[in-house]
Write a protein that holds these residues in place. Structure first.
Motif, PDB file in Angstrom:
ATOM      1  N   ASP A 196      50.730  39.189  79.193  1.00 66.82           N
ATOM      2  CA  ASP A 196      51.736  38.325  78.589  1.00 66.82           C
ATOM      3  C   ASP A 196      52.084  38.817  77.185  1.00 66.82           C
ATOM      4  O   ASP A 196      51.192  38.926  76.329  1.00 66.82           O
ATOM      5  CB  ASP A 196      51.230  36.884  78.525  1.00 66.82           C
ATOM      6  CG  ASP A 196      52.270  35.945  77.946  1.00 66.82           C
ATOM      7  OD1 ASP A 196      52.236  35.701  76.716  1.00 66.82           O
ATOM      8  OD2 ASP A 196      53.126  35.461  78.707  1.00 66.82           O
ATOM      9  N   PRO A 197      53.363  39.113  76.904  1.00 65.73           N
ATOM     10  CA  PRO A 197      53.718  39.676  75.591  1.00 65.73           C
ATOM     11  C   PRO A 197      53.472  38.729  74.429  1.00 65.73           C
ATOM     12  O   PRO A 197      53.125  39.167  73.326  1.00 65.73           O
ATOM     13  CB  PRO A 197      55.208  40.012  75.732  1.00 65.73           C
ATOM     14  CG  PRO A 197      55.698  39.165  76.856  1.00 65.73           C
ATOM     15  CD  PRO A 197      54.538  39.024  77.793  1.00 65.73           C
ATOM     16  N   VAL A 198      53.645  37.418  74.659  1.00 70.19           N
ATOM     17  CA  VAL A 198      53.422  36.445  73.593  1.00 70.19           C
ATOM     18  C   VAL A 198      51.938  36.379  73.242  1.00 70.19           C
ATOM     19  O   VAL A 198      51.550  36.391  72.070  1.00 70.19           O
ATOM     20  CB  VAL A 198      53.954  35.056  73.999  1.00 70.19           C
ATOM     21  CG1 VAL A 198      53.601  34.017  72.941  1.00 70.19           C
ATOM     22  CG2 VAL A 198      55.471  35.099  74.202  1.00 70.19           C
ATOM     23  N   GLN A 199      51.102  36.311  74.274  1.00 66.65           N
ATOM     24  CA  GLN A 199      49.657  36.270  74.036  1.00 66.65           C
ATOM     25  C   GLN A 199      49.164  37.590  73.449  1.00 66.65           C
ATOM     26  O   GLN A 199      48.275  37.613  72.601  1.00 66.65           O
ATOM     27  CB  GLN A 199      48.927  35.969  75.357  1.00 66.65           C
ATOM     28  CG  GLN A 199      49.070  34.545  75.828  1.00 66.65           C
ATOM     29  CD  GLN A 199      48.490  33.549  74.844  1.00 66.65           C
ATOM     30  OE1 GLN A 199      47.328  33.652  74.441  1.00 66.65           O
ATOM     31  NE2 GLN A 199      49.303  32.581  74.432  1.00 66.65           N
ATOM     32  N   HIS A 200      49.771  38.681  73.890  1.00 67.78           N
ATOM     33  CA  HIS A 200      49.383  39.984  73.343  1.00 67.78           C
ATOM     34  C   HIS A 200      49.662  40.035  71.852  1.00 67.78           C
ATOM     35  O   HIS A 200      48.833  40.498  71.061  1.00 67.78           O
ATOM     36  CB  HIS A 200      50.143  41.094  74.066  1.00 67.78           C
ATOM     37  CG  HIS A 200      49.572  42.461  73.869  1.00 67.78           C
ATOM     38  ND1 HIS A 200      49.790  43.200  72.721  1.00 67.78           N
ATOM     39  CD2 HIS A 200      48.759  43.223  74.656  1.00 67.78           C
ATOM     40  CE1 HIS A 200      49.153  44.357  72.835  1.00 67.78           C
ATOM     41  NE2 HIS A 200      48.532  44.408  73.984  1.00 67.78           N
ATOM     42  N   LYS A 201      50.821  39.531  71.447  1.00 70.59           N
ATOM     43  CA  LYS A 201      51.159  39.516  70.026  1.00 70.59           C
ATOM     44  C   LYS A 201      50.233  38.589  69.258  1.00 70.59           C
ATOM     45  O   LYS A 201      49.822  38.889  68.128  1.00 70.59           O
ATOM     46  CB  LYS A 201      52.614  39.100  69.837  1.00 70.59           C
ATOM     47  CG  LYS A 201      53.075  39.213  68.384  1.00 70.59           C
ATOM     48  CD  LYS A 201      54.574  39.009  68.261  1.00 70.59           C
ATOM     49  CE  LYS A 201      55.033  39.229  66.817  1.00 70.59           C
ATOM     50  NZ  LYS A 201      56.502  39.100  66.684  1.00 70.59           N
ATOM     51  N   LYS A 202      49.867  37.472  69.858  1.00 70.15           N
ATOM     52  CA  LYS A 202      48.951  36.530  69.198  1.00 70.15           C
ATOM     53  C   LYS A 202      47.622  37.201  68.876  1.00 70.15           C
ATOM     54  O   LYS A 202      47.069  37.024  67.782  1.00 70.15           O
ATOM     55  CB  LYS A 202      48.710  35.323  70.108  1.00 70.15           C
ATOM     56  CG  LYS A 202      47.586  34.406  69.636  1.00 70.15           C
ATOM     57  CD  LYS A 202      47.259  33.322  70.655  1.00 70.15           C
ATOM     58  CE  LYS A 202      46.019  32.535  70.255  1.00 70.15           C
ATOM     59  NZ  LYS A 202      45.661  31.497  71.251  1.00 70.15           N
ATOM     60  N   TRP A 203      47.118  37.982  69.811  1.00 71.71           N
ATOM     61  CA  TRP A 203      45.771  38.532  69.666  1.00 71.71           C
ATOM     62  C   TRP A 203      45.728  39.909  69.028  1.00 71.71           C
ATOM     63  O   TRP A 203      44.680  40.326  68.538  1.00 71.71           O
ATOM     64  CB  TRP A 203      45.077  38.583  71.029  1.00 71.71           C
ATOM     65  CG  TRP A 203      44.712  37.232  71.554  1.00 71.71           C
ATOM     66  CD1 TRP A 203      45.320  36.543  72.557  1.00 71.71           C
ATOM     67  CD2 TRP A 203      43.657  36.388  71.093  1.00 71.71           C
ATOM     68  NE1 TRP A 203      44.711  35.320  72.759  1.00 71.71           N
ATOM     69  CE2 TRP A 203      43.686  35.211  71.866  1.00 71.71           C
ATOM     70  CE3 TRP A 203      42.685  36.513  70.093  1.00 71.71           C
ATOM     71  CZ2 TRP A 203      42.782  34.171  71.679  1.00 71.71           C
ATOM     72  CZ3 TRP A 203      41.783  35.478  69.897  1.00 71.71           C
ATOM     73  CH2 TRP A 203      41.839  34.328  70.684  1.00 71.71           C
ATOM     74  N   THR A 204      46.848  40.641  69.020  1.00 72.20           N
ATOM     75  CA  THR A 204      46.829  42.010  68.497  1.00 72.20           C
ATOM     76  C   THR A 204      47.848  42.260  67.391  1.00 72.20           C
ATOM     77  O   THR A 204      47.819  43.320  66.770  1.00 72.20           O
ATOM     78  CB  THR A 204      47.103  43.041  69.614  1.00 72.20           C
ATOM     79  OG1 THR A 204      48.492  42.985  69.988  1.00 72.20           O
ATOM     80  CG2 THR A 204      46.231  42.775  70.837  1.00 72.20           C
ATOM     81  N   GLY A 205      48.775  41.320  67.194  1.00 74.02           N
ATOM     82  CA  GLY A 205      49.803  41.498  66.180  1.00 74.02           C
ATOM     83  C   GLY A 205      51.077  42.159  66.683  1.00 74.02           C
ATOM     84  O   GLY A 205      52.072  42.226  65.966  1.00 74.02           O
ATOM     85  N   LYS A 206      51.069  42.660  67.925  1.00 73.65           N
ATOM     86  CA  LYS A 206      52.249  43.301  68.519  1.00 73.65           C
ATOM     87  C   LYS A 206      52.393  42.831  69.958  1.00 73.65           C
ATOM     88  O   LYS A 206      51.392  42.572  70.640  1.00 73.65           O
ATOM     89  CB  LYS A 206      52.109  44.834  68.529  1.00 73.65           C
ATOM     90  CG  LYS A 206      51.868  45.471  67.173  1.00 73.65           C
ATOM     91  CD  LYS A 206      53.135  45.586  66.363  1.00 73.65           C
ATOM     92  CE  LYS A 206      52.882  46.385  65.084  1.00 73.65           C
ATOM     93  NZ  LYS A 206      54.095  46.504  64.252  1.00 73.65           N
ATOM     94  N   VAL A 253      40.431  34.800  76.323  1.00 71.34           N
ATOM     95  CA  VAL A 253      41.554  35.690  75.996  1.00 71.34           C
ATOM     96  C   VAL A 253      42.180  36.237  77.280  1.00 71.34           C
ATOM     97  O   VAL A 253      43.371  36.059  77.534  1.00 71.34           O
ATOM     98  CB  VAL A 253      41.119  36.849  75.079  1.00 71.34           C
ATOM     99  CG1 VAL A 253      42.285  37.817  74.826  1.00 71.34           C
ATOM    100  CG2 VAL A 253      40.589  36.320  73.753  1.00 71.34           C
ATOM    101  N   ASN A 254      41.365  36.916  78.101  1.00 70.66           N
ATOM    102  CA  ASN A 254      41.948  37.584  79.262  1.00 70.66           C
ATOM    103  C   ASN A 254      41.062  37.592  80.499  1.00 70.66           C
ATOM    104  O   ASN A 254      41.236  38.441  81.377  1.00 70.66           O
ATOM    105  CB  ASN A 254      42.330  39.022  78.903  1.00 70.66           C
ATOM    106  CG  ASN A 254      41.123  39.873  78.514  1.00 70.66           C
ATOM    107  OD1 ASN A 254      39.999  39.387  78.463  1.00 70.66           O
ATOM    108  ND2 ASN A 254      41.363  41.147  78.237  1.00 70.66           N
ATOM    109  N   THR A 255      40.101  36.683  80.603  1.00 76.20           N
ATOM    110  CA  THR A 255      39.185  36.701  81.745  1.00 76.20           C
ATOM    111  C   THR A 255      39.594  35.759  82.875  1.00 76.20           C
ATOM    112  O   THR A 255      38.929  35.732  83.912  1.00 76.20           O
ATOM    113  CB  THR A 255      37.752  36.315  81.308  1.00 76.20           C
ATOM    114  OG1 THR A 255      37.776  35.005  80.715  1.00 76.20           O
ATOM    115  CG2 THR A 255      37.203  37.309  80.301  1.00 76.20           C
ATOM    116  N   SER A 256      40.659  34.999  82.712  1.00 71.00           N
ATOM    117  CA  SER A 256      41.059  34.059  83.762  1.00 71.00           C
ATOM    118  C   SER A 256      41.506  34.818  85.007  1.00 71.00           C
ATOM    119  O   SER A 256      42.003  35.955  84.930  1.00 71.00           O
ATOM    120  CB  SER A 256      42.195  33.160  83.282  1.00 71.00           C
ATOM    121  OG  SER A 256      43.400  33.884  83.154  1.00 71.00           O
TER     122      SER A 256
END
Length: 301
Positions: free
Chosen positions: A187-197, A226-229
């Protein structure tokens, strides 16, 4: 541009096949909340201080030409308004409580270091891994190193987050035997939340790299909350299964809070937010999902 090297790991066994020497470049476009190498993020020299090692010897204070250090009840404190990061304090510290992160090497110096490890590399079918940080931030130097290693018959692996230009990635691919490619979230939104991009460029580059025929090992830092679901892992598996040129190996890298002390050394705090270590059940579920899509997995690596 010549990168700073912040670590050289000999006898590395988790950065590609065999026994390897891993070179860690300083500088990264991402700011992953779980980053295990926070000293890798900025492409400049940094000072690390470990208060528990400090014995108050004060040699560091005496040699500082800028009078930038003082001894306090909490240990040595640096005034960064004055400090020029010359490193004399680190050289003088008898317990290595002060360290400098980031050193310049030229290609010949690094190749000499690599050659010293040749016996272990050759006997284990190992090689050289370029990691970081993000080594592709320094494509000119990286390609020069890759070519030099290729001329010596050394296996070359590049560890990348994929957030670079496609042109750079594909140029580097011409001189690389294996990519260790990070895939963190879909997910791009979650990716940005956790990595800044966001991950648009990262996913596009992974497809292009697969189209080029490059050998790829996808690595997933596996972090509960974060990503284990099952939903997130299924999204990853669907994407990986559609990559051209065959399905790459996926390495599941369980998260551990082992780098918090590094943040202390840099004078910053490590905020775990809601991050937590994945459980055995999380990992077993992920392996099952990937297997259902015909994807081989390993834990670690």
């Amino acid at each position: 541009m010549t990168p700073l090297i912040f670590d050289i790991k000999r006898y590395a066994i988790n950065d590609g096949p065999g026994i390897r020497i891993a070179l860690y470049f300083k500088g990264c476009p991402l700011r992953c909340a779980w980053c295990h190498n926070p000293e890798s993020q900025l492409p400049k020299t940094q000072k690390l201080y470990t208060a528990s090692k400090c014995i108050g010897a004060q040699e560091c204070i005496e040699v500082c030409p800028e009078d930038a250090l003082k001894l306090t009840p909490d240990g040595i404190v640096t005034d960064y308004e004055k400090c020029t990061l010359c490193g004399l304090c680190a050289d003088a510290c008898p317990t290595k409580a002060i360290e400098m992160s980031g050193k310049l090497y030229d290609v010949s110096e690094l190749m000499q270091l690599i050659e010293r490890e040749r016996i272990h590399i050759d006997h284990s079918d190992g090689g050289v891994t370029f990691s970081g940080g993000e080594p592709l931030m320094f494509p000119g130097f990286l390609v020069e190193m890759l070519r030099a290693c290729g001329e010596k018959g050394l296996h070359r692996a590049v560890d990348t987050c994929g957030h670079v230009s496609a042109k750079t990635l594909l140029e580097v691919a011409q001189h690389t035997d294996l990519f260790l490619y990070d895939l963190k979230l879909m997910d791009p939104v979650q990716h940005k939340k956790w990595t800044g991009k966001d991950n648009t460029l990262i996913l596009e580059n992974l497809v292009k790299l697969a189209e080029s025929g490059a050998a790829i090992n996808i690595r997933v830092p596996f972090i509960r909350n974060v990503n284990t679901s099952e939903k997130e892992v299924t999204k990853m598996a669907k994407f990986i299964a559609t990559l051209p040129g065959g399905t790459p190996l996926v390495s599941i890298l369980p998260y551990h809070n082992i780098a918090a002390h590094k943040y202390d050394k840099l004078g910053s705090e490590y905020d775990e937010f809601e991050m937590a270590e994945s459980t055995d059940e999380d990992i077993e579920q992920a392996e099952s999902v990937f297997k259902s899509f015909g994807i081989e997995t390993e834990v670690g690596g």
